[in-house]
Scaffold this active site. Structure first.
Site, PDB file in Angstrom:
ATOM      1  N   GLY A 143     -10.049  52.671   1.407  1.00  0.00           N
ATOM      2  CA  GLY A 143      -9.049  52.519   2.448  1.00  0.00           C
ATOM      3  C   GLY A 143      -7.658  52.224   1.901  1.00  0.00           C
ATOM      4  O   GLY A 143      -7.368  52.489   0.736  1.00  0.00           O
TER       5      GLY A 143
ATOM      6  N   THR B 281     -11.532  55.286   6.089  1.00  0.00           N
ATOM      7  CA  THR B 281     -11.244  54.173   6.983  1.00  0.00           C
ATOM      8  C   THR B 281     -11.878  54.456   8.323  1.00  0.00           C
ATOM      9  O   THR B 281     -11.442  55.355   9.036  1.00  0.00           O
ATOM     10  CB  THR B 281      -9.730  53.958   7.176  1.00  0.00           C
ATOM     11  OG1 THR B 281      -9.533  53.377   8.468  1.00  0.00           O
ATOM     12  CG2 THR B 281      -8.938  55.241   7.101  1.00  0.00           C
TER      13      THR B 281
ATOM     14  N   ASP C  90     -11.688  52.781  10.818  1.00  0.00           N
ATOM     15  CA  ASP C  90     -10.734  52.393  11.871  1.00  0.00           C
ATOM     16  C   ASP C  90      -9.687  53.469  12.140  1.00  0.00           C
ATOM     17  O   ASP C  90      -8.935  53.363  13.098  1.00  0.00           O
ATOM     18  CB  ASP C  90      -9.961  51.129  11.460  1.00  0.00           C
ATOM     19  CG  ASP C  90     -10.835  49.924  11.276  1.00  0.00           C
ATOM     20  OD1 ASP C  90     -12.035  50.017  11.543  1.00  0.00           O
ATOM     21  OD2 ASP C  90     -10.308  48.884  10.859  1.00  0.00           O
TER      22      ASP C  90
ATOM     23  N   MET D 274     -14.433  47.746  16.043  1.00  0.00           N
ATOM     24  CA  MET D 274     -13.688  47.688  14.796  1.00  0.00           C
ATOM     25  C   MET D 274     -12.242  48.118  15.013  1.00  0.00           C
ATOM     26  O   MET D 274     -11.944  48.916  15.896  1.00  0.00           O
ATOM     27  CB  MET D 274     -14.347  48.594  13.775  1.00  0.00           C
ATOM     28  CG  MET D 274     -15.664  48.015  13.298  1.00  0.00           C
ATOM     29  SD  MET D 274     -16.613  49.263  12.419  1.00  0.00           S
ATOM     30  CE  MET D 274     -17.031  50.333  13.789  1.00  0.00           C
TER      31      MET D 274
ATOM     32  N   GLU E  20     -10.874  44.370  17.061  1.00  0.00           N
ATOM     33  CA  GLU E  20     -10.986  43.113  16.312  1.00  0.00           C
ATOM     34  C   GLU E  20      -9.645  42.536  15.876  1.00  0.00           C
ATOM     35  O   GLU E  20      -9.527  41.345  15.643  1.00  0.00           O
ATOM     36  CB  GLU E  20     -11.920  43.273  15.106  1.00  0.00           C
ATOM     37  CG  GLU E  20     -11.432  44.211  14.036  1.00  0.00           C
ATOM     38  CD  GLU E  20     -12.411  44.334  12.871  1.00  0.00           C
ATOM     39  OE1 GLU E  20     -12.496  45.409  12.313  1.00  0.00           O
ATOM     40  OE2 GLU E  20     -13.072  43.331  12.525  1.00  0.00           O
TER      41      GLU E  20
ATOM     42  N   TYR F 131     -21.903  46.619  12.669  1.00  0.00           N
ATOM     43  CA  TYR F 131     -22.740  47.180  11.611  1.00  0.00           C
ATOM     44  C   TYR F 131     -23.607  48.323  12.131  1.00  0.00           C
ATOM     45  O   TYR F 131     -23.963  49.227  11.384  1.00  0.00           O
ATOM     46  CB  TYR F 131     -23.609  46.095  10.979  1.00  0.00           C
ATOM     47  CG  TYR F 131     -22.789  44.956  10.436  1.00  0.00           C
ATOM     48  CD1 TYR F 131     -21.687  45.195   9.623  1.00  0.00           C
ATOM     49  CD2 TYR F 131     -23.088  43.634  10.746  1.00  0.00           C
ATOM     50  CE1 TYR F 131     -20.914  44.161   9.137  1.00  0.00           C
ATOM     51  CE2 TYR F 131     -22.323  42.587  10.268  1.00  0.00           C
ATOM     52  CZ  TYR F 131     -21.233  42.855   9.460  1.00  0.00           C
ATOM     53  OH  TYR F 131     -20.470  41.822   8.982  1.00  0.00           O
TER      54      TYR F 131
END
Lengths: 472, 472, 472, 472
Positions: free
Chosen positions: A205, A234, A236, A279, A335, A393
């Site tokens: 990342g 990534t 995200d 996430m 998050e 997860y």
């Protein structure tokens, strides 16, 4: 191997493009320059691309990519009176095989490393790097570095071959293992040098890419015959320039499950709230896309759009109305959201993460607790349920779906072609649907926040009817 | 190897059984008696079963079930000298349609209520009660009670019909909503009486069944013409007598996803531990079955098998070895496990749940924290990762799979036939694969712990190689 | 409504049962005898069970199964005046470990073979035979026979060990490969003898079991020290005595997908018919269970219930009405259905399958064509669509779900314990939920037709409202 | 409503862009001109966009799209000496909301129709058209046309509202029903006119788009105040210009299941071939992408790459080698492949489809039969199995995945904004990742063949090692 005139021409083109990078004016195009090994090793030998003789390729005229082939980054134009446009148009080198390469296949010794958190598709990328190096370029010395950057100096590399990796695309996670931290520049570069690697493929990342910048610079400084290629990872989707990151679409798909469960729990309770943390430390893309796809979310909280709980226009007022109307509500929170309004203890105020930023607090647990307190205070006699789901997860540890799987293949092949062509310090990724090579420094800096001014965010709001959290 | 007398005995038994194959005799049968409405309303009118004239049924001679048709509970017998066996053989009435019924279809007014936590299949049970009452017996007044027991007196019943419920089996949760508590005997029975319900279908777990015992007794005490039928619902499978509860197999299936994610996370880290908390407050069936099905679990902790952390034979020692051997490990823990060894604060010591038991502490978070402390203490320099997954809501909020869906259908139809036949205070459920009627008092008491002496648990241990936690 | 004598009888029965609850007596038990190696090799040496010293087992008193431990097959009893019941009650030996065994673990040489078509769970069974023999009994010589019966004599056996098979339960099909036919009794038994196998595990359907009967008899005839164990495999669930076969529930689950697709296609068309052919050559269990679970099926055709197309009460009339009412319909047909009414060409009349039965014609394609002809004839001007789906391979080639996975484990362990105990010519399988040993001759003969007189079939009809195809 | 100066400016811009379409030279850009209602109805009143006052939108300066905002189609450039580039650069109008619109929300009467075969996401598109018209623009008269083009004149339109369509995105197929054919230009336009529709949304493939061209032209000819918007639907991805079509990625995902099953069947047999026919009448994209994602395919046959069976370099030779090496092989064939080499009967030679092309023969069945004949001829003594899977309906009847779901949302909103802005005869779709408006005539003609000269096809060949079928 003697240099043919064709080979010489390739070198000339390469230099011409480099020298003239600001002079191509398709209405003012600025080509983002890549570093090439010949920039500091001018005498490198050129080799014909073994794809010329690969039985599965029939290189036609357009097959090989030249240094003149570029991708425009900004494809949206304003044809109005604003001619000429305010700045030059950015362009990037197209990814793909080059007619001449700067490595002899029998001398290539490649290393592959995965860093940071899990992301669907990591194993596919590794698999395709191994299969691609082996099948396309005949490379036989390919090694996996175990457990992130520290593996360069603390562990033996693992020899890899196509047979070993054959089924890896079906597995989540990374068979090479991964870790955070462990970045020790000189130990790493020394190890690369000592072990004789001349191609290094780094999957990670933004933090990993910043490490790669240093590695690449040190290698250049030492004038080493080593190409360094980055493959941005990534889940995200928080890296800019590229269209999106691999694994992201798989993650959005999986997030539907968690939202569906939250919705069922909320619907089946009296005044039920389903709360899902998704996430997204520095950007809310997963939350945004999952909300748009699901259509079951009543409120989507992301860090790009500040929110508050109490008072007019706040979350509690909104949920109060939603519970009155529907009897239940689903809240999705990224998050990274809410970090400014979660109270921090003295020690949390001091604590910094590896990058020197305040540590991320758990917005999900905090919000769950705030919701319970709010209800107990305002509606002490009524039933109320908050079901909080953190599916992190279960989302990120799955294998890539078909779309991401193909992405990983194209990404890995792009990286291989680029390294073979002698580029270094570059990152691959899709720009407007086509794979490009991007200077790693650019990628390491590029953020990718959700644009809360655009239509997508407005559509989220119109789907959810959620407040804008602008205090009136 | 010399033959011991034990060995000789085995051969003798083998021959004795072979020679005497036709000579064994079963001892007495004890039929578990059901209460019938005529027990306290002897003059109830009898009606022919409308299935006689249902175009889709062709009742053959064996079609209707008589009171003589029973199911044996214990099908394992010991044919050895131990005749007669210690007690009588329990038998239960078979579920199914009766030739005569004790309700006129045009006068039936049925109520359906769901209580307690979610479980895959609840909506299928509701759907099939509605469809079955309507299609099989021509009942037209069917009502849903909202949000558990309290809904009888605090909410308007919702009229239901087959068209409304048509797609409910595809939805997780319960469209009727559910809640815990709210049990107020007299308010409930008064409401049942006031609203004119004469069939009450109660879907819930052991606590709900204990409430049903009281409702049923009060109704009997008041000599009301109301049949009360229970449909046991427990995702944990913690109700005894019946083979297993609906939703349980779906839950075990879904738990595989969480274990798979934990395994991937653990494998992809250095010294990675994947920790999964699975449902099971009073029994570890989901943990046990999920472990057996997955084969990726290194240690399965359930409340039926005490465990400890420190010292020889403890969890830490086991994990230490496992990490040395494999580099990772997966631990599954049932939510009811470890309650005796988790330290309780003064207030937690005082706090009791609705049934007067100490409140359940979160064994997953505790274990995660203990694992981190252990490693920091014993291996301060080595990398270590614990990824903790609590998939509870993602497991229990899904729709039932095909197997459970069929179970729910047969269960609902059994309940309808029983109530129509005039039985009351009974619960339906499969015994040795056949649906039976069981007195609700029995079900309300019956526990269903995992037998840690049997082969299944031994197989778990042989799959996981986990310690037996018997301090030596 | 006057009370008929029948009605009065119902009340009397009810009371009689209540009063006599402790007085019923079961009649005689007939134990189905197993062949034991000592039957023809009386001097075989007995060994203690190595589980005595297995660190994961703590054999308690009830741990080992004795020859006196039996399972009753029929658990439904009629307590009425019909004493004594017409015949003896069948009982079977319980599966499980025996205190003494008849093999020395260091001398065991086991062979595993898979025959016939694919079925979810085959690989799990193989995996667990290997893991169980290795871990429970310390066997080290375990071999896979390739591609069915012919593999005994035409191929080299493949050595197997737990590491190899570790992930096999995640794969559909059979890694050992399978085939039909190739049964050559003497070649097979000679090969077994020549290669020194003394335990043979045979996984297959009814045809395979009939082959096993011959193998077992020939081995007995030659008085060889070889135990032969059968593990019944039939995705169709067409083997009798056992509760159900492994893979069946997975198949029913997967069939939902095909029915769902057929339903969507039918719903999205004008006068749309979705036609799904499901497995079931000699029985319609998959079609029946899939129909009950899905609830989207309008008509379920199985071979146990003859049907016809034309005329009053026929399929066309039913579909005509259904299309008028709903605009679409879904038909599920078991592959064995309709064989009597599909016209056969002269050559098809001659053609027999390996067992001498007329070959199975493709009922799905025939029905699709008949439906089109019907519509073109009766409604030439109206739109009409038939979408035909044959999902066979997509159903049977998947890995087993959690429920079937566990079944496979218990089945494999049962087989191992039985062979180790010296039994031979037996088959394992669950009877009333408990694993038993059954003489292979019985299993080879036992059919398992759908009972179209029972409630499940009536429920299918009441869900689908389909005709009974009884010509009036 | 008086015309503000802002409104007048928008009209001026619109006309200016239209008049000057060839004169914007950002190095020679050619803007693909759209027809606007004012082109033939110059006096149409302009209205402010109601989004100005929508509580969920905060239009910032860049929020509204102007006619000057365009998307470049070709983003790959050659910076070499070839300046100036051979032709002008195509550009398309960006999709999105306009500051002024040409409809009064209370007068809009919208019709939505779906035509042709099923495709994942159709219901999402309908849902979002309804929700978007209702929520964004306050439209209250929205109607579904049943069963394709013929529904305009043969059926009553179905009134739609957001509540009705709320869950439609979870359903495969199209709730509005669909059909092929039924195109009768005058009946359709008359019906549109008679029913008072002034916005028509047409969801369909290339044939449907060709019909839309005629409808749009007839409406223009009649000078009707009716905007016609097209939403391209093709699961095969055979429409050009746009990046890809919705449902395509879902189809590729689902195709993995079929390939996986074929692979399992092939692996589990001796000389087993798994043959999968995938959708793609005029292009092999699904076959190509599914092959790349799966990595289990040995040979991918598409119509863009001719193939032959016999002789050197043919399919049989390749499969012979593959079976010798691996024992099994998987072949994927696109439904449009091989049409030139399948023998046609006399009647098949005559038969033409609706577009006058020879009818498509079933390449899957033909290939299955050819494979069997080949083996019987060349290897009469060896075992051989072909398992043929046609998963078409199981692929196309599923709901859209998250990625396609989002696509459908953006597509529907784009269409609404365009129609509201007064554009007509346009189609929406993503070009280089951004949604654009494209003249329908262009889309109706644009093909999208697989480029067998590019890297993706070469990668397929390098993954599969399949021959190039170039006869040497």
């Amino acid at each position: 191997m003697a240099l043919s005139s064709n080979d010489a021409e390739a070198g000339r083109q390469q230099r011409e493009v480099a020298e003239n990078e600001n002079q191509f004016t398709l209405s003012n195009i600025k080509l983002q320059r890549l570093i090439h090994l010949t920039d500091y090793l001018p005498d490198l030998q050129i080799h014909p691309n073994p794809l010329d003789h690969n039985p599965f390729f029939h290189p036609v005229s357009e097959f090989y990519i030249t240094p003149y082939d570029v991708i425009l980054r900004h494809i949206l134009h304003d044809l109005s009176g604003a001619f000429p446009s305010p700045g030059p148009h950015l362009a990037y080198h197209r990814a793909g095989p080059r007619k001449q390469i700067y490595f002899n296949q029998t001398h290539v010794r490649a290393a592959i490393v995965t860093c940071g958190g899990l992301c669907p598709g990591m194993n596919t990328v590794i698999r395709e790097l191994v299969a691609g190096l082996w099948e396309l370029y005949g490379v036989r010395e390919i090694f996996g570095i175990r457990a992130g950057y520290r593996g360069f100096y603390s562990d033996e590399p693992v020899p890899l071959n196509p047979k070993m990796v054959r089924e890896w695309h079906r597995k989540g996670g990374t068979v090479l293992e991964t870790s955070r931290g462990g970045f020790d520049l000189h130990k790493i570069v020394n190890a690369i040098q000592d072990r004789g690697f001349n191609q290094v493929y780094i999957i990670g990342g933004d933090g990993t890419m910043r490490g790669m910048v240093e590695i690449f610079k040190e290698i250049k400084h030492r004038k080493l015959y080593i190409a360094v290629a980055g493959l941005p990872k990534t889940v995200d989707n928080d890296i800019g320039i590229i269209d999106r990151s691999f694994g992201f679409q798989t993650a959005v798909e999986m997030a539907q499950q968690a939202i569906g469960a939250a919705h069922t729990e909320a619907e089946s309770a009296v005044n039920g709230i389903g709360l899902v943390k998704l996430m997204g430390r520095s950007t809310g893309h997963i939350a945004l896309y999952a909300t748009l796809s699901s259509r079951d979310v009543d409120c989507c909280l992301i860090l790009e759009n500040e929110f508050y709980l109490q008072g007019k226009g706040g979350l509690f007022e909104f949920l109060d109305n939603r519970l009155k109307d529907n009897g239940h509500a689903v809240v999705v929170v990224a998050e990274g959201a809410g970090q400014d309004i979660i109270p921090r203890t003295e020690s949390q105020l001091q604590e910094k993460d590896e990058s020197g930023n305040p540590v991320l607090l758990d917005v999900g647990s905090w919000l769950k607790s705030e919701l319970k307190n709010w209800w107990a205070r305002d509606h002490p006699k009524d039933l109320f349920t908050v079901k909080y789901i953190d599916p992190t997860y279960m989302i990120r540890a799955v294998p890539a779906n078909a779309t991401d799987n193909l992405y990983c293949t194209l990404l890995a092949h792009s990286a291989i072609h680029g390294a073979m062509a002698g580029y270094t310090g570059f990152v691959c990724g899709p720009i407007n649907g086509n794979y490009a090579y991007i200077p790693v420094e650019e990628v390491a800096q590029a953020k990718n926040p959700v644009n809360t001014k655009d239509h997508k965010w407005a559509w989220v709001r119109s789907i959810t009817n959620q407040p804008d959290f602008v205090r009136g």
